[in-house]
Design a protein around this motif. Structure first.
Motif, PDB file in Angstrom:
ATOM      1  N   PRO A 132       0.806  -1.222   0.000  1.00 32.68           N
ATOM      2  CA  PRO A 132       0.000   0.000   0.000  1.00 32.68           C
ATOM      3  C   PRO A 132       0.841   1.274   0.000  1.00 32.68           C
ATOM      4  O   PRO A 132       1.702   1.468   0.856  1.00 32.68           O
ATOM      5  CB  PRO A 132      -0.819  -0.116   1.290  1.00 32.68           C
ATOM      6  N   LYS A 133       0.580   2.118  -0.974  1.00 33.55           N
ATOM      7  CA  LYS A 133       1.285   3.388  -1.096  1.00 33.55           C
ATOM      8  C   LYS A 133       0.258   4.481  -1.354  1.00 33.55           C
ATOM      9  O   LYS A 133      -0.413   4.483  -2.377  1.00 33.55           O
ATOM     10  CB  LYS A 133       2.293   3.331  -2.247  1.00 33.55           C
ATOM     11  N   ALA A 134       0.123   5.388  -0.398  1.00 35.86           N
ATOM     12  CA  ALA A 134      -0.858   6.460  -0.518  1.00 35.86           C
ATOM     13  C   ALA A 134      -0.339   7.561  -1.436  1.00 35.86           C
ATOM     14  O   ALA A 134       0.838   7.916  -1.394  1.00 35.86           O
ATOM     15  CB  ALA A 134      -1.194   7.039   0.851  1.00 35.86           C
ATOM     16  N   TYR A 135      -1.234   8.084  -2.251  1.00 28.63           N
ATOM     17  CA  TYR A 135      -0.871   9.181  -3.138  1.00 28.63           C
ATOM     18  C   TYR A 135      -0.831  10.477  -2.335  1.00 28.63           C
ATOM     19  O   TYR A 135      -1.809  10.846  -1.687  1.00 28.63           O
ATOM     20  CB  TYR A 135      -1.885   9.291  -4.271  1.00 28.63           C
ATOM     21  N   ALA A 136       0.284  11.175  -2.381  1.00 31.42           N
ATOM     22  CA  ALA A 136       0.430  12.449  -1.670  1.00 31.42           C
ATOM     23  C   ALA A 136       1.498  13.269  -2.376  1.00 31.42           C
ATOM     24  O   ALA A 136       2.649  13.301  -1.955  1.00 31.42           O
ATOM     25  CB  ALA A 136       0.804  12.220  -0.209  1.00 31.42           C
ATOM     26  N   ALA A 137       1.116  13.908  -3.457  1.00 31.56           N
ATOM     27  CA  ALA A 137       2.086  14.668  -4.250  1.00 31.56           C
ATOM     28  C   ALA A 137       1.585  16.088  -4.475  1.00 31.56           C
ATOM     29  O   ALA A 137       0.379  16.349  -4.501  1.00 31.56           O
ATOM     30  CB  ALA A 137       2.318  13.979  -5.597  1.00 31.56           C
ATOM     31  N   VAL A 138       2.524  17.020  -4.624  1.00 33.33           N
ATOM     32  CA  VAL A 138       2.187  18.396  -4.948  1.00 33.33           C
ATOM     33  C   VAL A 138       1.916  18.477  -6.451  1.00 33.33           C
ATOM     34  O   VAL A 138       2.759  18.068  -7.253  1.00 33.33           O
ATOM     35  CB  VAL A 138       3.338  19.348  -4.576  1.00 33.33           C
ATOM     36  N   PRO A 139       0.766  18.989  -6.861  1.00 30.20           N
ATOM     37  CA  PRO A 139       0.477  19.072  -8.298  1.00 30.20           C
ATOM     38  C   PRO A 139       1.451  20.010  -9.009  1.00 30.20           C
ATOM     39  O   PRO A 139       1.852  21.036  -8.454  1.00 30.20           O
ATOM     40  CB  PRO A 139      -0.940  19.654  -8.336  1.00 30.20           C
ATOM     41  N   TRP A 140       1.836  19.644 -10.206  1.00 30.38           N
ATOM     42  CA  TRP A 140       2.605  20.582 -11.026  1.00 30.38           C
ATOM     43  C   TRP A 140       2.277  20.395 -12.489  1.00 30.38           C
ATOM     44  O   TRP A 140       1.806  19.351 -12.917  1.00 30.38           O
ATOM     45  CB  TRP A 140       4.099  20.496 -10.732  1.00 30.38           C
ATOM     46  N   PHE A 141       2.520  21.454 -13.257  1.00 31.85           N
ATOM     47  CA  PHE A 141       2.097  21.522 -14.650  1.00 31.85           C
ATOM     48  C   PHE A 141       3.149  22.307 -15.439  1.00 31.85           C
ATOM     49  O   PHE A 141       4.015  22.956 -14.855  1.00 31.85           O
ATOM     50  CB  PHE A 141       0.751  22.250 -14.777  1.00 31.85           C
ATOM     51  N   TRP A 142       3.025  22.280 -16.768  1.00 31.81           N
ATOM     52  CA  TRP A 142       3.920  23.117 -17.565  1.00 31.81           C
ATOM     53  C   TRP A 142       3.249  23.508 -18.869  1.00 31.81           C
ATOM     54  O   TRP A 142       2.288  22.878 -19.316  1.00 31.81           O
ATOM     55  CB  TRP A 142       5.242  22.402 -17.823  1.00 31.81           C
ATOM     56  N   SER A 143       3.768  24.573 -19.476  1.00 31.06           N
ATOM     57  CA  SER A 143       3.274  25.039 -20.765  1.00 31.06           C
ATOM     58  C   SER A 143       4.403  25.758 -21.487  1.00 31.06           C
ATOM     59  O   SER A 143       5.073  26.611 -20.900  1.00 31.06           O
ATOM     60  CB  SER A 143       2.091  26.001 -20.575  1.00 31.06           C
ATOM     61  N   ASP A 144       4.622  25.396 -22.765  1.00 28.41           N
ATOM     62  CA  ASP A 144       5.638  26.050 -23.585  1.00 28.41           C
ATOM     63  C   ASP A 144       4.953  26.922 -24.625  1.00 28.41           C
ATOM     64  O   ASP A 144       4.140  26.435 -25.421  1.00 28.41           O
ATOM     65  CB  ASP A 144       6.514  25.011 -24.288  1.00 28.41           C
ATOM     66  N   GLN A 145       5.285  28.202 -24.613  1.00 26.18           N
ATOM     67  CA  GLN A 145       4.765  29.143 -25.604  1.00 26.18           C
ATOM     68  C   GLN A 145       5.922  30.037 -26.034  1.00 26.18           C
ATOM     69  O   GLN A 145       6.543  30.689 -25.198  1.00 26.18           O
ATOM     70  CB  GLN A 145       3.623  29.973 -25.011  1.00 26.18           C
ATOM     71  N   TYR A 146       6.208  30.059 -27.325  1.00 28.89           N
ATOM     72  CA  TYR A 146       7.372  30.769 -27.845  1.00 28.89           C
ATOM     73  C   TYR A 146       8.616  30.255 -27.126  1.00 28.89           C
ATOM     74  O   TYR A 146       8.812  29.056 -27.017  1.00 28.89           O
ATOM     75  CB  TYR A 146       7.190  32.292 -27.708  1.00 28.89           C
ATOM     76  N   GLN A 147       9.427  31.152 -26.594  1.00 30.92           N
ATOM     77  CA  GLN A 147      10.612  30.739 -25.834  1.00 30.92           C
ATOM     78  C   GLN A 147      10.349  30.802 -24.333  1.00 30.92           C
ATOM     79  O   GLN A 147      11.286  30.849 -23.525  1.00 30.92           O
ATOM     80  CB  GLN A 147      11.806  31.634 -26.193  1.00 30.92           C
ATOM     81  N   LEU A 148       9.101  30.805 -23.956  1.00 24.49           N
ATOM     82  CA  LEU A 148       8.714  30.930 -22.550  1.00 24.49           C
ATOM     83  C   LEU A 148       8.362  29.561 -21.990  1.00 24.49           C
ATOM     84  O   LEU A 148       7.418  28.920 -22.449  1.00 24.49           O
ATOM     85  CB  LEU A 148       7.520  31.876 -22.409  1.00 24.49           C
TER      86      LEU A 148
END
Length: 418
Positions: free
Chosen positions: A323-339
């Motif tokens: 048993p391993k409980a899920y406990a993670a900080v959400p993270w996301f990404w987005s690439d637009q132009y050189q950003l």
């Protein structure tokens, strides 16, 4: 949880969570049969590049595969492609396929993901049958869009979220005339502060994108033959001519299969911290789940590759008696132009925004605080701040806002009290 490592595990869906689950089940000691069933004809592939690198032709179809066929073969995973699961019989522990065949399971894992939210207009069926009206979710969607990416063409994008802005960035560099229609007062309104919205609005307009906020789409104009959309109609009376249309207004979780089987559903398939549904023999992972997050202190549904991967690993371990409980900080990404925008945490409810660096330099971080604690961090071309932000949020490290803003203080020093 009862350990059942010698039976048949069926995974429904073939995205990031499914691919991770299939191999991690084997790695965690599952000795029985593993069957992965996907509706698309391909092996599981990365979806985030579809609106970025794949759309612009920078990567190949083969490079999108999450894992090569050899990896699934080595793990002895049976892959059934191009097939839809039409029903679950919980009493018999079987799934029924669209062709009428049934397969028995000892454990069933739903990684059904989601589908594009349809544009709520009266002529939606006619629009969706038009050859130049597109959603963007699958490889096939992008192939159809790319065929119509011709310099000078008028592209209308409905939705100023991640997908819409990513498509806009690619299209304008291809020489298309791009108009983005966003219903809310600002782009990225659901996920960022006004300062970030203004920054991205400015960068897109500098690139030549016509972004119109507070633009409620209420219909489309169709060619006399009905085979193409010729314009998008807005509630303010404006008519935006279009040679092609791309809609990106969110995702609808695919919960119908679970709901029809009588599983608990509430903006996603309801699961516990181990990914178990209201049926002890059925689990779920990825974009389709409504799950608890102890770090955030509430339930939520996330549309995030990192969430899908981590949740899949937890489910695989739990199914194998670890048993391993899920406990993670959400993270996301987005690439637009050189950003390169990377976000960690969820900013809803913040009462203070602290900027580290200047937006006009295209390199800065935005810290969202509530009652002095960091809820989320958005970073633009700031990899060090992003890595530190994960720890600041997961470990609930309190940092004086003045230190957050002071670039004379090395970012790693923010992890230790002053």
């Amino acid at each position: 949880m009862t350990e059942v490592v010698t039976g048949t595990a069926i995974i429904v869906g073939a995205g990031h969570a499914a691919a991770e689950l299939a191999t991690h089940l084997r790695d965690n000691g599952w000795q029985g049969r593993i069957v992965l069933i996907g509706e698309e004809p391909t092996l599981p592939y990365h979806r985030p590049p579809l609106s970025k690198a794949y759309l612009c032709g920078a990567v190949t179809t083969e490079s999108l595969l999450i894992k090569p066929k050899a990896t699934f073969d080595k793990a002895d995973v049976a892959f059934i492609s191009g097939t839809r699961v039409s029903a679950i019989d919980r009493r018999a522990c079987t799934v029924e396929l669209a062709d009428g065949k049934t397969i028995h399971y000892d454990r069933l894992i739903l990684t059904t993901g989601g589908r594009p939210r349809p544009l709520p207009i009266p002529q939606i069926e006619q629009a969706q049958n038009a050859n130049n009206f597109h959603y963007l979710r699958t490889l096939n969607d992008v192939e159809r869009i790319r065929q119509q990416f011709v310099a000078g063409k008028r592209l209308v994008i409905i939705g100023g979220g991640y997908v819409g802005l990513e498509v806009a960035a690619v299209a304008v560099e291809f020489g298309l005339q791009v108009t983005v229609l966003e219903a809310l007062p600002r782009v990225l309104a659901r996920v960022t502060a006004p300062e970030l919205s203004a920054f991205y609005l400015s960068r897109h307009r500098q690139a030549g994108v016509d972004i119109r906020t507070n633009s409620q789409v209420q219909g489309v104009q169709l060619a006399p033959c009905g085979g193409a959309v010729t314009a998008v109609l807005c509630a303010d009376g404006s008519c935006v001519p279009a040679d092609l249309v791309v809609v990106g207004i969110g995702l609808v979780p695919n919960v119908e299969l679970a709901a029809q089987a009588g599983l608990a559903v509430d903006d996603g398939i309801v699961v516990d911290e181990f990914g178990q549904t209201s049926d002890p023999n059925i689990y779920a992972a990825g974009d389709c789940t409504n799950h608890p997050n102890p770090i955030l202190g509430r339930r939520l549904r996330l549309e995030s590759v990192p969430n899908a991967l981590e949740q899949a690993r937890c489910v695989a371990a739990s199914l194998c008696g670890k048993p391993k409980a899920y406990a993670a900080v959400p993270w996301f990404w987005s690439d637009q132009y050189q950003l390169k925008l990377k976000m960690v945490g969820l900013s809803q409810g913040y009462d203070q925004l602290v900027l580290r660096g200047a937006p006009e330099t295209d390199s800065f971080a935005a810290f969202y605080l509530k009652d002095g604690h960091i809820l989320a961090v958005d970073t633009v071309n700031r990899a060090p701040e992003f890595m530190v932000a994960k720890r600041l949020i997961s470990e609930r490290i309190h940092v004086d806002p003045r230190r957050l803003a002071d670039e004379a203080i090395p970012v790693k020093d923010l992890l230790t009290p002053a």
